[in-house]
Design an enzyme around this catalytic site. Structure first.
Site, mmCIF file in Angstrom:
data_model
loop_
_atom_site.group_PDB
_atom_site.id
_atom_site.type_symbol
_atom_site.label_atom_id
_atom_site.label_comp_id
_atom_site.label_asym_id
_atom_site.label_seq_id
_atom_site.Cartn_x
_atom_site.Cartn_y
_atom_site.Cartn_z
ATOM 1 N N ASP A 125 0.801 -1.219 0.000
ATOM 2 C CA ASP A 125 0.000 0.000 0.000
ATOM 3 C C ASP A 125 0.837 1.272 0.000
ATOM 4 O OD1 ASP A 125 -2.879 -0.747 0.227
ATOM 5 O OD2 ASP A 125 -2.108 -1.906 1.918
ATOM 6 N N GLU A 136 5.305 -14.574 1.878
ATOM 7 C CA GLU A 136 4.584 -15.780 2.292
ATOM 8 C C GLU A 136 4.957 -16.881 1.309
ATOM 9 O OE1 GLU A 136 1.123 -13.814 1.340
ATOM 10 O OE2 GLU A 136 1.139 -12.520 3.085
#
Length: 192
Positions: A125, A136
């Site tokens: 963001d 991940e």
């Protein structure tokens, strides 16, 4: 009835160089070799977190999850096994202005081996400031794969927002305090 036309412009390597020169995007360390025609390559950092199984994960419980921590290097890699999930991070420390955003994705070479580096949190963001990006990492392939510190693992597609974001991500996220290494999940439901 009025309609707004929203646009998002993906930046080329030349545009990325310009926004870096203007201070809208900061990456350190950074080498111009990381620039791609429409993105930037990122490298795997020094820390891997291996989640330990829990009986139940309840997002309302604010339970502290347990992880095994492993430091990796070019000489001491981490071998990710088939069906194994771990958390890693970018070697690079990244700051994104409120005028930009970016999407991070894995490298094609790793994807062809079954390694994904982002499960669903692909958007970084506007207002992400002065910290690495948590990766991940999951091996859905049939073979173990060696992960070395400093290897190219991801790339970012940078885009210019149609207007500047009204608030900076780091002003409200619970992850803003995770300034170095890999960020563990913070289990707490709150309206965002």
């Amino acid at each position: 009835m009025s309609f707004f036309c929203y646009s998002m412009t993906m930046l080329s390597d030349n545009d990325i160089s310009k926004v870096m020169d203007e201070g809208l995007l900061a990456i350190r360390p950074f080498d111009k070799k990381q620039l791609r025609p429409a993105g930037i390559s990122f490298h795997l950092g020094k820390e891997i977190l291996v989640p330990k199984p829990a009986k139940l994960i309840d997002l309302k419980s604010e339970t502290e999850l347990e992880y095994g921590r492993q430091e990796i290097s070019e000489d001491e890699p981490f071998i990710i096994q088939p069906q194994q999930f771990v958390l890693g991070h970018t070697e690079e420390i990244i700051s994104v202005s409120t005028k930009l955003g970016f999407i991070i994705e894995g490298r094609s070479t790793l994807a062809r081996l079954g390694i994904s580096v982002e499960q669903s949190a692909t958007i970084v963001d506007p207002g992400h400031h002065d910290r690495p990006i948590t990766l991940e990492i999951y091996n859905c392939g049939p073979s173990p794969v060696t992960l070395y510190r400093g290897m190219a693992v991801a790339k970012a597609l940078i885009f210019m927002l149609s207007s500047e974001a009204g608030r900076s991500f780091d002003k409200y996220t619970r992850y803003a305090s995770q300034k170095s290494g890999v960020g563990k999940p913070i289990l707490r439901l709150k309206s965002e």
